[in-house]
Design a protein around this motif. Sequence first.
Motif, PDB file in Angstrom:
ATOM      1  N   THR A 191       0.806  -1.229   0.000  1.00  0.00           N
ATOM      2  CA  THR A 191       0.000   0.000   0.000  1.00  0.00           C
ATOM      3  C   THR A 191       0.839   1.281   0.000  1.00  0.00           C
ATOM      4  O   THR A 191       0.344   2.336  -0.386  1.00  0.00           O
ATOM      5  N   TRP A 192       2.095   1.212   0.431  1.00  0.00           N
ATOM      6  CA  TRP A 192       2.933   2.400   0.528  1.00  0.00           C
ATOM      7  C   TRP A 192       4.056   2.369  -0.508  1.00  0.00           C
ATOM      8  O   TRP A 192       4.638   1.323  -0.771  1.00  0.00           O
ATOM      9  N   SER A 193       4.353   3.543  -1.062  1.00  0.00           N
ATOM     10  CA  SER A 193       5.507   3.687  -1.941  1.00  0.00           C
ATOM     11  C   SER A 193       6.102   5.073  -1.736  1.00  0.00           C
ATOM     12  O   SER A 193       5.445   5.990  -1.226  1.00  0.00           O
ATOM     13  N   VAL A 194       7.348   5.225  -2.124  1.00  0.00           N
ATOM     14  CA  VAL A 194       8.040   6.507  -2.029  1.00  0.00           C
ATOM     15  C   VAL A 194       8.408   6.949  -3.440  1.00  0.00           C
ATOM     16  O   VAL A 194       8.669   6.116  -4.311  1.00  0.00           O
ATOM     17  N   TYR A 195       8.405   8.250  -3.682  1.00  0.00           N
ATOM     18  CA  TYR A 195       8.729   8.754  -5.015  1.00  0.00           C
ATOM     19  C   TYR A 195       9.667   9.950  -4.916  1.00  0.00           C
ATOM     20  O   TYR A 195       9.737  10.646  -3.895  1.00  0.00           O
ATOM     21  N   ALA A 196      10.386  10.209  -6.009  1.00  0.00           N
ATOM     22  CA  ALA A 196      11.227  11.389  -6.145  1.00  0.00           C
ATOM     23  C   ALA A 196      11.126  11.859  -7.592  1.00  0.00           C
ATOM     24  O   ALA A 196      10.926  11.050  -8.505  1.00  0.00           O
ATOM     25  N   PHE A 197      11.245  13.165  -7.802  1.00  0.00           N
ATOM     26  CA  PHE A 197      11.105  13.675  -9.162  1.00  0.00           C
ATOM     27  C   PHE A 197      11.960  14.918  -9.373  1.00  0.00           C
ATOM     28  O   PHE A 197      12.354  15.607  -8.425  1.00  0.00           O
ATOM     29  N   ASN A 198      12.228  15.177 -10.635  1.00  0.00           N
ATOM     30  CA  ASN A 198      12.909  16.401 -11.042  1.00  0.00           C
ATOM     31  C   ASN A 198      12.343  16.825 -12.397  1.00  0.00           C
ATOM     32  O   ASN A 198      12.250  16.016 -13.320  1.00  0.00           O
ATOM     33  N   GLU A 199      11.922  18.088 -12.496  1.00  0.00           N
ATOM     34  CA  GLU A 199      11.370  18.586 -13.751  1.00  0.00           C
ATOM     35  C   GLU A 199      11.992  19.934 -14.092  1.00  0.00           C
ATOM     36  O   GLU A 199      12.067  20.829 -13.251  1.00  0.00           O
ATOM     37  N   ILE A 200      12.439  20.070 -15.335  1.00  0.00           N
ATOM     38  CA  ILE A 200      13.059  21.307 -15.798  1.00  0.00           C
ATOM     39  C   ILE A 200      12.155  21.966 -16.837  1.00  0.00           C
ATOM     40  O   ILE A 200      11.504  21.276 -17.635  1.00  0.00           O
ATOM     41  N   PHE A 201      12.078  23.306 -16.799  1.00  0.00           N
ATOM     42  CA  PHE A 201      11.221  24.086 -17.687  1.00  0.00           C
ATOM     43  C   PHE A 201      12.085  25.017 -18.531  1.00  0.00           C
ATOM     44  O   PHE A 201      12.921  25.759 -17.984  1.00  0.00           O
ATOM     45  N   LEU A 202      11.860  25.036 -19.841  1.00  0.00           N
ATOM     46  CA  LEU A 202      12.577  25.911 -20.751  1.00  0.00           C
ATOM     47  C   LEU A 202      11.580  26.729 -21.565  1.00  0.00           C
ATOM     48  O   LEU A 202      10.580  26.199 -22.051  1.00  0.00           O
ATOM     49  N   ASN A 203      11.853  28.021 -21.704  1.00  0.00           N
ATOM     50  CA  ASN A 203      11.035  28.918 -22.518  1.00  0.00           C
ATOM     51  C   ASN A 203      11.798  29.218 -23.808  1.00  0.00           C
ATOM     52  O   ASN A 203      12.824  29.889 -23.788  1.00  0.00           O
ATOM     53  N   LEU A 204      11.294  28.720 -24.932  1.00  0.00           N
ATOM     54  CA  LEU A 204      12.001  28.859 -26.199  1.00  0.00           C
ATOM     55  C   LEU A 204      11.931  30.263 -26.775  1.00  0.00           C
ATOM     56  O   LEU A 204      12.655  30.566 -27.728  1.00  0.00           O
ATOM     57  N   ASN A 205      11.098  31.140 -26.204  1.00  0.00           N
ATOM     58  CA  ASN A 205      10.978  32.504 -26.699  1.00  0.00           C
ATOM     59  C   ASN A 205      11.904  33.479 -25.986  1.00  0.00           C
ATOM     60  O   ASN A 205      11.862  34.677 -26.251  1.00  0.00           O
ATOM     61  N   ARG A 206      12.725  32.978 -25.095  1.00  0.00           N
ATOM     62  CA  ARG A 206      13.672  33.831 -24.378  1.00  0.00           C
ATOM     63  C   ARG A 206      15.098  33.476 -24.765  1.00  0.00           C
ATOM     64  O   ARG A 206      15.393  32.332 -25.102  1.00  0.00           O
ATOM     65  N   SER A 207      15.969  34.454 -24.684  1.00  0.00           N
ATOM     66  CA  SER A 207      17.387  34.178 -24.951  1.00  0.00           C
ATOM     67  C   SER A 207      17.976  33.316 -23.834  1.00  0.00           C
ATOM     68  O   SER A 207      18.768  32.411 -24.092  1.00  0.00           O
ATOM     69  N   LYS A 208      17.575  33.611 -22.588  1.00  0.00           N
ATOM     70  CA  LYS A 208      17.935  32.744 -21.463  1.00  0.00           C
ATOM     71  C   LYS A 208      16.767  31.790 -21.241  1.00  0.00           C
ATOM     72  O   LYS A 208      15.766  32.132 -20.628  1.00  0.00           O
ATOM     73  N   ARG A 209      16.893  30.584 -21.760  1.00  0.00           N
ATOM     74  CA  ARG A 209      15.750  29.681 -21.872  1.00  0.00           C
ATOM     75  C   ARG A 209      15.324  29.060 -20.532  1.00  0.00           C
ATOM     76  O   ARG A 209      14.163  28.704 -20.365  1.00  0.00           O
ATOM     77  N   PHE A 210      16.234  28.930 -19.586  1.00  0.00           N
ATOM     78  CA  PHE A 210      15.871  28.305 -18.313  1.00  0.00           C
ATOM     79  C   PHE A 210      14.847  29.164 -17.574  1.00  0.00           C
ATOM     80  O   PHE A 210      15.022  30.361 -17.394  1.00  0.00           O
ATOM     81  N   VAL A 211      13.744  28.525 -17.133  1.00  0.00           N
ATOM     82  CA  VAL A 211      12.698  29.229 -16.386  1.00  0.00           C
ATOM     83  C   VAL A 211      12.663  28.762 -14.931  1.00  0.00           C
ATOM     84  O   VAL A 211      12.707  29.564 -14.007  1.00  0.00           O
ATOM     85  N   GLN A 212      12.583  27.455 -14.736  1.00  0.00           N
ATOM     86  CA  GLN A 212      12.539  26.923 -13.378  1.00  0.00           C
ATOM     87  C   GLN A 212      12.840  25.436 -13.371  1.00  0.00           C
ATOM     88  O   GLN A 212      12.825  24.781 -14.411  1.00  0.00           O
ATOM     89  N   ASN A 213      13.112  24.937 -12.156  1.00  0.00           N
ATOM     90  CA  ASN A 213      13.410  23.520 -11.960  1.00  0.00           C
ATOM     91  C   ASN A 213      12.721  23.070 -10.678  1.00  0.00           C
ATOM     92  O   ASN A 213      12.876  23.687  -9.630  1.00  0.00           O
TER      93      ASN A 213
END
Length: 226
Positions: A156-178
């Motif tokens: 019934t129990w489980s553990v999870y971990a995640f990582n998600e990266i966001f890029l905006n292609l309309n900006r010169s500095k594409r990184f938005v958040q992580n």
Amino acid sequence: MRKIIIVLCLSFMTYNVQAQKLAKDQLGGWYMYNGSHKLSKKYSLKTMAHFRYFEPASEFQQEIYRLGLNYAFNPKTNITLGISYATEDLAYDTFSSNLYEYRFYEDLNLSSKWGAFKARHRFRFEQRFIHKNVVIDQFQNWIRYDLNVSYPLSKTWSVYAFNEIFLNLNRSKRFVQNWTGAGFIYKLNSNIKLKAGYFQIKLPSKVLKRLQFGIILNTHFSKKTN
């Protein structure tokens, strides 16, 4: 007397600076519903509603709704095409005009097993139509990549971990958040799971801390064959 007045003024200014509330200093709360509703062997409907706050249950930040149609090529590969709507308060603890946006999105989902670990890769492409500050309209293309790994602790129990990266292609500095986080999932029954965790949102200039509480609903509407 002048020295006393100067000291009092400096003390008052210092107090105001220390007392000022900053978004990066708050522990916010996200309350989430995610659903998957199987329509047939290959098709399912994806639904989502999230309510997000700068503080655990106050100071509204964002609400977002998502609806998508999913097609499974096989048990390990599927795609989703959908639309979402979001509204957001752009500032914490002060008045600001809300941002409204419509998004079209396309997901490629890949799953695999690493021993007892289950891994899911999601590549998301978004076309965002953004309306803010009454008169500003923008169109942006975003790319997101999410890696989610889970491990069963019991039936019934489980553990999870995640990582998600966001890029905006309309900006010169594409990184938005992580986003990076972890938590626990409890399987209530074959249709419902409960989720609780903690994660951090890394922005170019600050880091936000958030608690997550969610319900995951899976239903099956396709006809059963004997």
